[in-house]
Structure formats: structure tokens, C-alpha cells
Design a protein around this motif. Structure first.
Motif, PDB file in Angstrom:
ATOM      1  N   VAL A   1     -31.763 -13.376  -8.871  1.00  0.00           N
ATOM      2  CA  VAL A   1     -30.896 -14.546  -8.938  1.00  0.00           C
ATOM      3  C   VAL A   1     -29.535 -14.171  -8.367  1.00  0.00           C
ATOM      4  O   VAL A   1     -28.975 -13.122  -8.717  1.00  0.00           O
ATOM      5  N   TYR A   2     -29.015 -15.026  -7.484  1.00  0.00           N
ATOM      6  CA  TYR A   2     -27.723 -14.770  -6.848  1.00  0.00           C
ATOM      7  C   TYR A   2     -26.711 -15.804  -7.324  1.00  0.00           C
ATOM      8  O   TYR A   2     -26.882 -17.012  -7.105  1.00  0.00           O
ATOM      9  N   ILE A   3     -25.646 -15.327  -7.984  1.00  0.00           N
ATOM     10  CA  ILE A   3     -24.573 -16.181  -8.486  1.00  0.00           C
ATOM     11  C   ILE A   3     -23.340 -15.962  -7.620  1.00  0.00           C
ATOM     12  O   ILE A   3     -22.864 -14.834  -7.476  1.00  0.00           O
ATOM     13  N   ASN A   4     -22.841 -17.034  -7.033  1.00  0.00           N
ATOM     14  CA  ASN A   4     -21.671 -16.935  -6.165  1.00  0.00           C
ATOM     15  C   ASN A   4     -20.486 -16.364  -6.939  1.00  0.00           C
ATOM     16  O   ASN A   4     -20.113 -16.886  -7.988  1.00  0.00           O
ATOM     17  N   ALA A   5     -19.904 -15.283  -6.413  1.00  0.00           N
ATOM     18  CA  ALA A   5     -18.820 -14.579  -7.110  1.00  0.00           C
ATOM     19  C   ALA A   5     -17.489 -15.309  -7.014  1.00  0.00           C
ATOM     20  O   ALA A   5     -16.517 -14.906  -7.635  1.00  0.00           O
TER      21      ALA A   5
ATOM     22  N   GLU B   1     -18.705 -13.768 -16.813  1.00  0.00           N
ATOM     23  CA  GLU B   1     -18.718 -15.208 -16.542  1.00  0.00           C
ATOM     24  C   GLU B   1     -19.933 -15.601 -15.710  1.00  0.00           C
ATOM     25  O   GLU B   1     -20.555 -16.649 -15.940  1.00  0.00           O
ATOM     26  N   ALA B   2     -20.265 -14.745 -14.725  1.00  0.00           N
ATOM     27  CA  ALA B   2     -21.425 -15.030 -13.879  1.00  0.00           C
ATOM     28  C   ALA B   2     -22.720 -14.963 -14.681  1.00  0.00           C
ATOM     29  O   ALA B   2     -23.628 -15.775 -14.496  1.00  0.00           O
ATOM     30  N   ARG B   3     -22.770 -14.025 -15.599  1.00  0.00           N
ATOM     31  CA  ARG B   3     -23.996 -13.834 -16.377  1.00  0.00           C
ATOM     32  C   ARG B   3     -24.272 -15.027 -17.291  1.00  0.00           C
ATOM     33  O   ARG B   3     -25.423 -15.311 -17.622  1.00  0.00           O
ATOM     34  N   LYS B   4     -23.229 -15.741 -17.692  1.00  0.00           N
ATOM     35  CA  LYS B   4     -23.403 -16.903 -18.562  1.00  0.00           C
ATOM     36  C   LYS B   4     -24.176 -18.031 -17.880  1.00  0.00           C
ATOM     37  O   LYS B   4     -24.747 -18.891 -18.548  1.00  0.00           O
ATOM     38  N   THR B   5     -24.180 -18.035 -16.533  1.00  0.00           N
ATOM     39  CA  THR B   5     -24.888 -19.098 -15.807  1.00  0.00           C
ATOM     40  C   THR B   5     -26.390 -18.844 -15.732  1.00  0.00           C
ATOM     41  O   THR B   5     -27.140 -19.742 -15.330  1.00  0.00           O
ATOM     42  N   LEU B   6     -26.834 -17.628 -16.098  1.00  0.00           N
ATOM     43  CA  LEU B   6     -28.264 -17.307 -16.053  1.00  0.00           C
ATOM     44  C   LEU B   6     -29.009 -18.004 -17.182  1.00  0.00           C
ATOM     45  O   LEU B   6     -28.427 -18.362 -18.217  1.00  0.00           O
ATOM     46  N   ASN B   7     -30.298 -18.182 -16.985  1.00  0.00           N
ATOM     47  CA  ASN B   7     -31.151 -18.697 -18.051  1.00  0.00           C
ATOM     48  C   ASN B   7     -31.115 -17.712 -19.216  1.00  0.00           C
ATOM     49  O   ASN B   7     -31.366 -16.517 -19.024  1.00  0.00           O
ATOM     50  N   PRO B   8     -30.829 -18.161 -20.428  1.00  0.00           N
ATOM     51  CA  PRO B   8     -30.748 -17.248 -21.583  1.00  0.00           C
ATOM     52  C   PRO B   8     -32.033 -16.468 -21.831  1.00  0.00           C
ATOM     53  O   PRO B   8     -32.001 -15.391 -22.432  1.00  0.00           O
TER      54      PRO B   8
ATOM     55  N   GLN C   1     -32.523  -6.813 -15.846  1.00  0.00           N
ATOM     56  CA  GLN C   1     -32.789  -5.385 -15.670  1.00  0.00           C
ATOM     57  C   GLN C   1     -31.688  -4.696 -14.876  1.00  0.00           C
ATOM     58  O   GLN C   1     -31.263  -3.600 -15.211  1.00  0.00           O
ATOM     59  N   THR C   2     -31.237  -5.355 -13.802  1.00  0.00           N
ATOM     60  CA  THR C   2     -30.180  -4.762 -12.967  1.00  0.00           C
ATOM     61  C   THR C   2     -29.194  -5.846 -12.544  1.00  0.00           C
ATOM     62  O   THR C   2     -29.544  -7.033 -12.488  1.00  0.00           O
ATOM     63  N   GLU C   3     -27.965  -5.414 -12.282  1.00  0.00           N
ATOM     64  CA  GLU C   3     -26.973  -6.321 -11.705  1.00  0.00           C
ATOM     65  C   GLU C   3     -26.110  -5.546 -10.723  1.00  0.00           C
ATOM     66  O   GLU C   3     -25.762  -4.386 -10.952  1.00  0.00           O
ATOM     67  N   GLN C   4     -25.802  -6.163  -9.597  1.00  0.00           N
ATOM     68  CA  GLN C   4     -24.979  -5.532  -8.572  1.00  0.00           C
ATOM     69  C   GLN C   4     -24.404  -6.611  -7.674  1.00  0.00           C
ATOM     70  O   GLN C   4     -24.780  -7.789  -7.757  1.00  0.00           O
ATOM     71  N   MET C   5     -23.476  -6.228  -6.809  1.00  0.00           N
ATOM     72  CA  MET C   5     -22.862  -7.158  -5.874  1.00  0.00           C
ATOM     73  C   MET C   5     -23.685  -7.186  -4.583  1.00  0.00           C
ATOM     74  O   MET C   5     -24.250  -6.175  -4.164  1.00  0.00           O
ATOM     75  N   ALA C   6     -23.746  -8.360  -3.951  1.00  0.00           N
ATOM     76  CA  ALA C   6     -24.491  -8.497  -2.705  1.00  0.00           C
ATOM     77  C   ALA C   6     -23.879  -9.593  -1.856  1.00  0.00           C
ATOM     78  O   ALA C   6     -23.308 -10.559  -2.374  1.00  0.00           O
TER      79      ALA C   6
ATOM     80  N   THR D   1     -31.511  -9.042 -11.333  1.00  0.00           N
ATOM     81  CA  THR D   1     -32.969  -9.009 -11.359  1.00  0.00           C
ATOM     82  C   THR D   1     -33.404  -8.925 -12.813  1.00  0.00           C
ATOM     83  O   THR D   1     -32.754  -8.256 -13.628  1.00  0.00           O
ATOM     84  N   GLY D   2     -34.483  -9.626 -13.129  1.00  0.00           N
ATOM     85  CA  GLY D   2     -34.937  -9.618 -14.515  1.00  0.00           C
ATOM     86  C   GLY D   2     -36.253 -10.344 -14.696  1.00  0.00           C
ATOM     87  O   GLY D   2     -36.777 -10.974 -13.769  1.00  0.00           O
ATOM     88  N   ASN D   3     -36.792 -10.256 -15.903  1.00  0.00           N
ATOM     89  CA  ASN D   3     -38.083 -10.855 -16.238  1.00  0.00           C
ATOM     90  C   ASN D   3     -37.896 -12.180 -16.951  1.00  0.00           C
ATOM     91  O   ASN D   3     -36.980 -12.332 -17.767  1.00  0.00           O
ATOM     92  N   MET D   4     -38.779 -13.130 -16.621  1.00  0.00           N
ATOM     93  CA  MET D   4     -38.814 -14.399 -17.323  1.00  0.00           C
ATOM     94  C   MET D   4     -40.161 -15.068 -17.054  1.00  0.00           C
ATOM     95  O   MET D   4     -40.650 -15.073 -15.915  1.00  0.00           O
ATOM     96  N   ASN D   5     -40.773 -15.578 -18.107  1.00  0.00           N
ATOM     97  CA  ASN D   5     -42.056 -16.274 -17.987  1.00  0.00           C
ATOM     98  C   ASN D   5     -43.127 -15.420 -17.308  1.00  0.00           C
ATOM     99  O   ASN D   5     -43.975 -15.923 -16.561  1.00  0.00           O
TER     100      ASN D   5
END
Length: 450
Positions: free
Chosen positions: A424-428, A381-388, A393-398, A414-418
Motif C-alpha cells: 500500500v502506498y500512502i502519499n507522504a 499519520e500515514a499509518r492511520k489511513t491503513l485498514n486496521p 510487516q515492513t514500512e519504507q519510503m518510495a 507491506t502486510g497481510n490481510m484477508n
């Protein structure tokens, strides 16, 4: 003979004299141009400051004038208050305030800006302004009116008497006792602000200005002799010449500084807390030669240093290289969750790969065992909020500090774009984006190493 010599030298000296006079004239003109430019900047900044403080007062009044349930207008009003106070702060920074008595008023505007920002960024439909916050706004409205009136009076005096800021700056630099309308006006405003009753800014703003004291620490009070032993143990230098000095003795900010002589060319400096004897700061001031070690070797040195000195469960998140040194920033981890408030920085000399510096204030004052809540939303669900377009590259809790100054559990991606790398931090709990930051390739490499 004399006539011939005079006939030759006289024209030459005349030309040189005229040239020197012209050069002096040009220098004076350039100096005057610089002074006029500085004076114009001071005048413009002061008049803009006066105007924006008056607008700030009006905007606070407008925000209070609407119905208490008008959350949309409250948000708009608070954003405008934040904008105006930010502009006012910028204009203060353009004035020679380092020589003018305006510290209290500048701090007051800073607090208004942070109060308005932190209140406006939250969802006011779910968490509207509280009675205490309305009371704070009313107090700010009254106080800003007083400041606005005083600045307007100063502005009138400056214009009527054609006062120059350059004269005020010179008078302040000389600490002259002669009356000066500009200096006396700022001193009067600053004194009034310092005498304002304590304002309830709310926990999120108050925490920003909370000074770290020994009351925040655990452990027993230590002595200078105990710090001397800690310094000897830390440096591992037998029979070292160690000098310990107590700072701010008898206050809530008391600490110890230890200086260790390590041979002729190196001095080790350390700061310890008086309560608990924890290391805050370390620096080896030796000369650093040409860089020879690799990133991997520097990283290994930093990891080994932390492990040796009892900093457990730390993970590198960024790396900066400056001349012949590399700086690694680490954060704590708990049950696989990155704890960003538990932060420290290590400095590694790239000539020999030796760790020569440590800054651990944040870690010392923030580190504790946390009760980490379970995420309300899933990774998917959190990943759906990211820019497509973002290639993760990585995902973890923080756990990070959010805009309200509170700790928030997030999914970190963390990932590549442009062509750039982002965190990017998405509130859990809510699924909203809490923060985004651009990373360098060195940061990415440091964070990806195990």
C-alpha cells in the motif's frame, strides 16, 4: 462369384458413402455456425461502437454545458467520457481491425480515455479544469461529432445494403482494390483523424505517448567500434566473434545491437544506446536444463550480476518463476528511498544459477539523481489511513508514478490481510492512498531479502 462379391460390397460402400456425406454435411453446418457467430459478433461490436461514440459526443457536450465552477458535474462527466471511450476501445478490439485502417482513430480514442481519466481522478475542488483543458474538451466535442456522423453513415449503409463483415475481412486480407463500403468507411474516418490539428492533452497524458529518444540521454555519441569493445568487456569472452549493427541510423531512435558467439551452443545478444553507450538489453540464448538451484542462489547470482556491471544501489521487489528460469525485478534506491521509475528485470537460469537476461530500458531512460522532498505527514499519520485489519510487516519510503503520471513520494507498507499480502502506498504529502497491489509470497520473499 462377381454377383456375390457385389451383393456384399455394394451395401458396405453405400453405407460408407452416406456416412461420408453426413460427416461432410455436419462439418459444413459447424463451419457455417462458426461463421455466423463471428459475423454476429462483428455486427454487434460495430453497432455498439457507433452508439457509444455518439454517446461520447453527447457526454462531452453535457460536460461543457454546465457552469465552469460545477466541479462535481465535471468529474461525473469526465468519468462517463472515460467509461464510454473504454467501451468503444473494447468494441474496436472485437472487430478485425488488424486488417482495417483504423489505427489513428483507435489512438485518438485512447488519448481521450486517458485525458478523461487523469483529469477526473484529481481533486477538482482544489485543481479545477483549466482554460486549456476546457479548450481541449471543446475540440474533442467537435471532433467526436465528425466521427459519430461518419460511423452513423457507415451503419446506415451496412444495414440498407445488408453488408457482411466477413466479406470485408476477406477483402482486407486479400488487399483487394475493389471498393468496399466498410473498409473505405474506416479508411475515411482514420484519414480525417490523422489530419486533426495537434491537441493539447496536457503533460500527464502526453508523457504516456512520449517516445524515448536519444535526446533524453546523457553522454557522447558512440561508434560501432566502441560498442564492440563494450560488448567484449561485458561478456568477458576473449577473442570473441562480435558483430555490431546500427539500428534506425540517423534518427532520434538510433541504437546498436551486438551479437556475440560464445561457443557452439550459445549466442549472446545485446542492445546499446547510441548516445552514452548504455546497455538496454541482454540475452544469453543457451539451452536451459532442469532447475537445480535454490531461490537464494538465484538471488545471489542476480545481485552479483548487477554489482559486476555497475548497477549500484538496487533492491529486488518481486520474483516470478517460469519453467526453468526465475525473473527478478529490481528498483533503484537513493538515501534509503525506493525509486520505482528506475526499474530493471533480470532473468536467471535455474539449472546453473547463471544470469542469462537483462531488460533495463526503464532504468536507462529514467535513472538520475533526484532531489527527494521531506514528507509533509509523519509515519504515524500515514499509518492511520491503513485498514486496521492489515498486519504491517515492513514500512519504507518510495517514489512511484501516480495516476497522473507524476512521481510521488509515498510511505510504502507491506502486510497481510484477508489471507493475502499487499503493498500500500500512502502519499507522504497528502496522506491519500496512491496505489495498492497484491503481492505473491515469492514477491514478498524477494523484497524482504537484503
Amino acid at each position: 462369384m462377381y454377383r456375390r462379391l457385389s451383393s456384399i460390397l455394394f451395401p458396405i460402400m453405400t453405407v460408407l458413402f452416406i456416412g461420408a456425406a453426413y460427416w461432410g454435411y455436419q462439418e459444413q453446418q459447424e463451419k457455417n455456425a462458426v461463421l455466423i457467430k463471428a459475423e454476429n459478433q462483428y455486427q454487434r461490436a460495430f453497432h455498439d461502437l457507433t452508439n457509444h461514440v455518439e454517446q461520447l459526443h453527447q457526454q462531452l457536450g453535457n460536460t461543457l454545458a454546465v457552469n465552469s465552477t460545477s466541479q462535481a458535474f465535471h468529474r461525473k462527466g469526465l468519468v462517463n467520457v472515460w467509461r464510454l471511450t473504454s467501451q468503444a476501445q473494447n468494441e474496436i478490439n472485437q472487430l478485425p481491425v488488424s486488417m482495417l485502417p483504423f489505427n489513428e482513430a483507435e489512438d485518438f480514442l485512447s488519448r481521450i480515455a486517458n485525458f478523461a481519466y487523469k483529469t477526473s481522478v484529481r481533486d477538482l475542488t482544489k485543481q479545477p479544469l483549466s482554460p486549456d483543458e476546457f479548450k481541449t474538451l471543446k475540440t474533442l466535442y467537435t471532433n467526436s461529432q465528425e466521427i459519430s456522423k461518419d460511423l452513423s453513415k457507415m451503419q446506415k449503409d451496412v444495414l440498407n445494403n445488408r453488408l457482411r463483415w466477413m466479406d470485408a475481412e476477406i477483402a482486407a486480407a486479400k488487399n483487394a482494390s475493389d471498393p468496399n463500403i466498410i473498409i473505405d468507411g474506416f479508411r475515411s474516418v482514420d484519414k480525417k483523424v490523422s489530419e486533426y490539428p495537434e491537441i493539447n492533452w496536457g503533460p500527464s497524458v502526453s508523457s504516456m505517448y512520449q517516445k524515448r529518444t536519444i535526446k533524453m540521454l546523457g553522454g557522447n555519441m558512440v561508434t560501432a567500434e566502441e560498442i564492440k569493445k563494450e560488448a567484449a568487456k561485458f561478456t568477458d569472452v576473449p577473442n570473441a566473434d562480435i558483430r555490431v549493427v546500427e539500428n534506425a541510423k540517423g534518427t532520434e531512435y538510433a541504437s546498436f545491437s551486438a551479437t556475440v558467439k560464445e561457443g557452439k551452443d550459445s549466442t549472446l545478444q545485446m542492445d546499446f544506446t547510441e548516445k552514452g553507450g548504455q546497455l538496454l538489453y541482454f540475452l544469453n540464448s543457451r539451452d536451459i536444463g532442469e532447475a537445480k538451484v535454490t531461490f537464494e542462489e538465484a538471488k545471489a547470482s542476480a545481485d552479483s550480476f548487477l554489482k559486476k556491471h555497475g548497477f549500484k544501489d538496487m533492491k529486488a521487489i518481486s520474483y516470478d518463476k517460469y519453467e526453468n528460469t526465475g525473473a527478478f525485478t529490481y528498483v533503484g534506491t537513493q538515501n534509503g528511498v525506493l525509486i520505482y521509475p528506475d526499474k530493471l528485470t533480470l532473468k536467471v537460469a535455474l539449472d546453473k544459477g547463471q544470469t542469462v537476461g537483462l531488460q533495463a530500458n526503464d532504468y536507462v531512460y529514467q535513472h538520475h539523481t533526484r532531489k527527494i522532498p521531506s514528507p509533509t505527514i509523519t509515519k504515524a499519520e500515514a499509518r492511520k489511513t491503513l485498514n486496521p485489519e492489515m498486519k504491517v510487516q515492513t514500512e519504507q519510503m518510495a517514489i512511484i508514478f501516480n495516476d497522473l503520471g507524476k512521481e510521488a513520494l509515498c510511505y510504502e507498507y507491506t502486510g497481510n490481510m484477508n489471507g493475502s499480502i499487499y503493498r500500500v502506498y500512502i502519499n507522504a504529502e497528502t496522506g491519500t492512498e496512491e496505489s495498492i497491489e497484491e503481492m505473491s509470497h515469492a514477491d514478498s520473499k524477494a523484497a524482504s531479502d537484503k
